[in-house]
Scaffold this motif. Structure first.
Motif, PDB file in Angstrom:
ATOM      1  N   THR A  69     -12.971  -1.035  -0.829  1.00 63.39           N
ATOM      2  CA  THR A  69     -13.916  -1.826  -0.101  1.00 63.39           C
ATOM      3  C   THR A  69     -14.067  -1.369   0.830  1.00 63.39           C
ATOM      4  O   THR A  69     -13.719  -1.291   2.091  1.00 63.39           O
ATOM      5  CB  THR A  69     -13.300  -3.817  -0.537  1.00 63.39           C
ATOM      6  OG1 THR A  69     -13.445  -4.053  -1.335  1.00 63.39           O
ATOM      7  CG2 THR A  69     -14.531  -4.261  -0.230  1.00 63.39           C
ATOM      8  N   ILE A  70     -15.326  -1.337   1.097  1.00 65.25           N
ATOM      9  CA  ILE A  70     -16.079  -0.487   2.284  1.00 65.25           C
ATOM     10  C   ILE A  70     -17.214  -1.700   2.906  1.00 65.25           C
ATOM     11  O   ILE A  70     -18.391  -1.943   1.933  1.00 65.25           O
ATOM     12  CB  ILE A  70     -16.702   0.724   1.974  1.00 65.25           C
ATOM     13  CG1 ILE A  70     -15.592   1.329   2.109  1.00 65.25           C
ATOM     14  CG2 ILE A  70     -17.722   0.735   3.491  1.00 65.25           C
ATOM     15  CD1 ILE A  70     -15.655   3.349   1.013  1.00 65.25           C
ATOM     16  N   THR A  71     -16.642  -2.111   3.677  1.00 61.91           N
ATOM     17  CA  THR A  71     -18.147  -2.992   3.696  1.00 61.91           C
ATOM     18  C   THR A  71     -18.911  -2.401   5.588  1.00 61.91           C
ATOM     19  O   THR A  71     -19.112  -1.818   6.242  1.00 61.91           O
ATOM     20  CB  THR A  71     -17.262  -4.183   4.597  1.00 61.91           C
ATOM     21  OG1 THR A  71     -16.818  -4.767   3.762  1.00 61.91           O
ATOM     22  CG2 THR A  71     -18.777  -5.599   5.372  1.00 61.91           C
ATOM     23  N   VAL A  72     -20.272  -1.975   4.789  1.00 61.30           N
ATOM     24  CA  VAL A  72     -21.667  -1.789   5.807  1.00 61.30           C
ATOM     25  C   VAL A  72     -22.849  -2.761   6.499  1.00 61.30           C
ATOM     26  O   VAL A  72     -23.244  -3.426   5.659  1.00 61.30           O
ATOM     27  CB  VAL A  72     -22.147  -0.201   4.999  1.00 61.30           C
ATOM     28  CG1 VAL A  72     -23.480   0.334   5.448  1.00 61.30           C
ATOM     29  CG2 VAL A  72     -21.483   0.820   4.639  1.00 61.30           C
ATOM     30  N   PRO A  73     -22.121  -2.982   7.653  1.00 60.70           N
ATOM     31  CA  PRO A  73     -23.410  -3.251   8.359  1.00 60.70           C
ATOM     32  C   PRO A  73     -24.847  -2.941   8.212  1.00 60.70           C
ATOM     33  O   PRO A  73     -24.944  -1.458   8.002  1.00 60.70           O
ATOM     34  CB  PRO A  73     -22.876  -3.472   9.645  1.00 60.70           C
ATOM     35  CG  PRO A  73     -22.358  -2.568  10.032  1.00 60.70           C
ATOM     36  CD  PRO A  73     -21.727  -1.505   8.076  1.00 60.70           C
ATOM     37  N   PRO A  74     -26.026  -3.393   8.654  1.00 65.10           N
ATOM     38  CA  PRO A  74     -27.796  -3.137   8.525  1.00 65.10           C
ATOM     39  C   PRO A  74     -27.614  -1.949   9.512  1.00 65.10           C
ATOM     40  O   PRO A  74     -28.134  -0.801   8.327  1.00 65.10           O
ATOM     41  CB  PRO A  74     -27.912  -3.843   8.981  1.00 65.10           C
ATOM     42  CG  PRO A  74     -27.380  -5.420   8.231  1.00 65.10           C
ATOM     43  CD  PRO A  74     -25.740  -4.628   8.948  1.00 65.10           C
TER      44      PRO A  74
END
Length: 162
Positions: free
Chosen positions: A77-82
């Motif tokens: 799972t890769i969380t990408v901030p704006p």
């Protein structure tokens, strides 16, 4: 073999917002479950794995960097901030037009949700209409949002020099 910059990767993904709602996927069954298939798409073949060369800017920065170190067959799972995706919302990309001028430029009357392309190649959507103004937002539709990708690396191939 693990993913390194310069490698060609092929992966399946489900992209969702922090609240869990799905906005994009390579999996047709997931798209159908979350109403992402437009009416009339029918036999559409747009559901195939995402393939890109890591480090070449072919996908958003956060996904590009997030796959480095993963191996074929691995899920993550890769969380990408704006700031590593489509940027923050830029208020200067929200514009208002006189309704008559808008219709003359676009060639049709304004309606909420109408997608327009400006002469400077900006794409936007009509967000509000009053007697005095038509509001158009030229920010990317995913600007300002943190994106969460559940990925499965299908394969990794070295393309040449790293």
């Amino acid at each position: 073999m693990t993913v390194d910059r310069g490698d060609r990767v092929r992966l399946d993904y489900v992209g969702r917002f922090e609240d869990g709602s799905v906005f994009a996927t390579t999996k047709e069954a997931v798209a159908a479950e979350h109403d992402l298939i437009e009416a009339g798409d029918g036999e559409r073949s747009g559901f195939s794995p995402l393939t890109f060369t890591v480090g070449r800017g072919e996908v958003i920065e956060g996904l590009d960097e997030g796959v480095v170190g993963l191996a074929a067959g691995e899920e993550a799972t890769i969380t990408v901030p704006p700031e590593a995706a489509y940027g923050e919302v830029d208020e200067t990309k929200r514009r208002e037009y006189d309704p008559e001028a808008f219709e003359a430029m676009v060639g049709q009357p304004p309606e909420i949700g109408l997608h327009v392309e400006a002469q400077n190649d900006l794409h936007g959507n009509v967000t509000a209409i009053t007697d005095d103004a038509v509001a158009v937002d030229f920010n990317h539709e995913l600007a300002g949002k943190t994106l969460v990708f559940d990925v499965r690396v299908l394969d990794v191939a070295e393309v040449g020099n790293h």
